[in-house]
Design an enzyme around this catalytic site. Structure first.
Site, PDB file in Angstrom:
ATOM      1  N   SER A  82      38.449  22.595  41.266  1.00 26.08           N
ATOM      2  CA  SER A  82      39.549  21.699  40.903  1.00 26.08           C
ATOM      3  C   SER A  82      40.578  22.394  40.018  1.00 26.08           C
ATOM      4  O   SER A  82      41.481  21.763  39.498  1.00 26.08           O
ATOM      5  CB  SER A  82      38.991  20.474  40.176  1.00 26.08           C
ATOM      6  N   THR A 184      40.713  18.426  35.677  1.00 25.99           N
ATOM      7  CA  THR A 184      41.575  19.437  35.070  1.00 25.99           C
ATOM      8  C   THR A 184      40.879  20.035  33.871  1.00 25.99           C
ATOM      9  O   THR A 184      40.141  19.328  33.189  1.00 25.99           O
ATOM     10  CB  THR A 184      42.838  18.701  34.572  1.00 25.99           C
ATOM     11  N   THR A 202      45.290  22.964  36.467  1.00 26.37           N
ATOM     12  CA  THR A 202      44.604  22.191  37.503  1.00 26.37           C
ATOM     13  C   THR A 202      45.145  22.521  38.890  1.00 26.37           C
ATOM     14  O   THR A 202      46.266  23.022  39.020  1.00 26.37           O
ATOM     15  CB  THR A 202      44.817  20.680  37.244  1.00 26.37           C
ATOM     16  N   ARG A 212      53.533  16.793  45.345  1.00 22.59           N
ATOM     17  CA  ARG A 212      53.106  15.882  44.267  1.00 22.59           C
ATOM     18  C   ARG A 212      52.822  16.679  42.982  1.00 22.59           C
ATOM     19  O   ARG A 212      52.188  17.723  43.001  1.00 22.59           O
ATOM     20  CB  ARG A 212      51.840  15.135  44.707  1.00 22.59           C
ATOM     21  N   VAL A 213      53.324  16.167  41.877  1.00 21.63           N
ATOM     22  CA  VAL A 213      53.035  16.780  40.582  1.00 21.63           C
ATOM     23  C   VAL A 213      52.344  15.732  39.717  1.00 21.63           C
ATOM     24  O   VAL A 213      52.799  14.589  39.642  1.00 21.63           O
ATOM     25  CB  VAL A 213      54.328  17.281  39.893  1.00 21.63           C
ATOM     26  N   GLY A 214      51.255  16.121  39.090  1.00 21.27           N
ATOM     27  CA  GLY A 214      50.541  15.199  38.197  1.00 21.27           C
ATOM     28  C   GLY A 214      50.982  15.355  36.758  1.00 21.27           C
ATOM     29  O   GLY A 214      52.054  15.889  36.466  1.00 21.27           O
ATOM     30  N   ASP A 215      50.133  14.918  35.856  1.00 23.16           N
ATOM     31  CA  ASP A 215      50.456  14.965  34.431  1.00 23.16           C
ATOM     32  C   ASP A 215      50.245  16.352  33.824  1.00 23.16           C
ATOM     33  O   ASP A 215      50.854  16.693  32.810  1.00 23.16           O
ATOM     34  CB  ASP A 215      49.561  13.977  33.668  1.00 23.16           C
ATOM     35  N   THR A 235      42.910  14.236  31.233  1.00 24.65           N
ATOM     36  CA  THR A 235      42.448  14.491  32.581  1.00 24.65           C
ATOM     37  C   THR A 235      42.347  13.155  33.312  1.00 24.65           C
ATOM     38  O   THR A 235      42.371  12.108  32.689  1.00 24.65           O
ATOM     39  CB  THR A 235      41.091  15.227  32.575  1.00 24.65           C
ATOM     40  N   GLY A 236      42.256  13.236  34.621  1.00 24.85           N
ATOM     41  CA  GLY A 236      42.150  12.014  35.405  1.00 24.85           C
ATOM     42  C   GLY A 236      43.386  11.794  36.248  1.00 24.85           C
ATOM     43  O   GLY A 236      44.142  12.730  36.509  1.00 24.85           O
ATOM     44  N   HIS A 237      43.588  10.555  36.667  1.00 18.68           N
ATOM     45  CA  HIS A 237      44.688  10.246  37.574  1.00 18.68           C
ATOM     46  C   HIS A 237      46.028  10.419  36.856  1.00 18.68           C
ATOM     47  O   HIS A 237      46.434   9.586  36.050  1.00 18.68           O
ATOM     48  CB  HIS A 237      44.530   8.831  38.128  1.00 18.68           C
TER      49      HIS A 237
END
Ligand code: ASP
Length: 328
Positions: A82, A184, A202, A212-215, A235-237
């Site tokens: 991951s 992450t 991550t 797509r870009v996450g946090d 970490t997480g969604h």
């Protein structure tokens, strides 16, 4: 009112005022024993990552160098699926990596959607140190990395390719919380000089849409450091963390006098409230925060049970289960 009662009342008020002062003061008291150095990082791979960070921190090294070296461990490990090399691909079969770094002077660097580079955290650091910018994405990030001497590599491992081909059969995007289709590494550290830094890296949510870009690469969402107050990482969604500007929120709550634990709990409460408002099921998401203040005090909290993190200080390196809002 008798004199004695008046005296009691005034001294009660004076102590209350002192307490308020104590809570609103950002800086550690001169006589507070600061727990340093200390490093915290998300999930079980934090144990090994902490070891690399501790090798630097225990020799009076800088928190910035420690967090970079620490997160490079899972980044470089193809068995960690991951993060970095071996990370799971997006739905187009491309491994796109996100990372950011922040130091005690609020220098920041970040990359998003970076392909073919094993250590995105080091590219983020190069963005911080060698460009007039703070964030590079996609091909621009790759071209910059190559110009800095980073090597272009194939990051896809056999298992990832197999899983992706399996996923394509239904093509249903439903990340399961706490299963390693995300996870992450976020790391925050306080060094022996009393300085804080953080890093976060991550491969993002497995089978995400391309682009797509996450946090995790977003300063204030997946990571935040304020050297007067504390540091936090998430970490997480990522969508839920971005929605509340999560790590900036945690640090600001600490600035207001909350302990790291209270700050993490309040940030999770904010996530929960917005999920309820939008009538979303909490069981479908995970969000976990870890936090550290200038005294070396720590905190953690998450939406659903199952999130753990590693702490290394003078008492050793250990994995701790975070408190949670719901048990699953
Ligand atoms: N926060 C990461 C993202 O949304 C994934 C994770 O930490 O589980 O990309």
């Amino acid at each position: 009112m008798t004199d004695r009662r008046k005296f009691l009342k005034t001294s009660a008020l004076a102590s209350a005022a002192l307490l308020v002062n104590a809570c609103s003061n950002d800086k550690p008291k001169a006589n507070t024993k600061v727990n340093k150095p200390i490093v915290l990082s998300t999930w079980r791979f934090g144990i090994e990552a902490n070891q690399a960070a501790w090798a630097i921190l225990s020799k009076n090294g800088k928190a910035l160098d420690a967090v970079e070296a620490g997160v490079m461990v899972p980044e470089g490990d193809p068995k960690e699926r991951s993060v970095g090399y071996g990370g799971r691909p997006d739905r187009d079969g491309r491994i796109t990596l996100d990372a950011c770094i922040m130091d005690e002077l609020s220098n920041i660097g970040s990359v998003a959607g970076l392909e073919f580079i094993k250590h995105p955290i080091s590219v983020a650091r190069a963005v911080m140190e060698k460009t007039p910018h703070v964030m590079l994405v996609g091909d621009g990030a790759l071209q910059f990395a190559l110009s800095q001497g980073f090597k272009k590599e194939n990051l896809m491992v056999e298992e990832s390719e197999k899983e992706w081909k399996e996923w394509l059969k239904d093509s249903e995007y439903k990340p399961i919380a706490n299963i390693e289709n995300h996870d992450t590494i976020g790391m925050i550290a306080l060094d022996s000089h009393g300085n804080l830094s953080g890093a976060c890296t991550t491969s993002g949510m497995a089978f995400k849409m391309h682009g797509r870009v996450g946090d995790s690469p977003i300063i204030g969402a997946g990571l935040y450091v304020d050297n007067e107050v504390g540091a936090a990482t998430a970490t997480g969604h990522g969508e839920e963390v971005i929605r509340i500007a999560g790590c900036h929120l945690v640090v600001e709550l600490m600035r207001q006098g909350k302990t790291p634990q209270q700050a993490c709990e309040e940030a999770v409460a904010r996530v929960v409230k917005l999920m309820d408002l939008r009538k979303k099921d909490l069981k479908d998401i995970q969000v976990g925060f870890i936090a550290l203040n200038k005294n070396g005090e720590t905190g953690s909290y998450c939406v659903q049970s199952g999130f753990n993190y590693a702490v290394y200080d003078a008492s050793g390196n250990r994995l701790i289960d975070a408190g949670y809002h719901i048990k699953v």
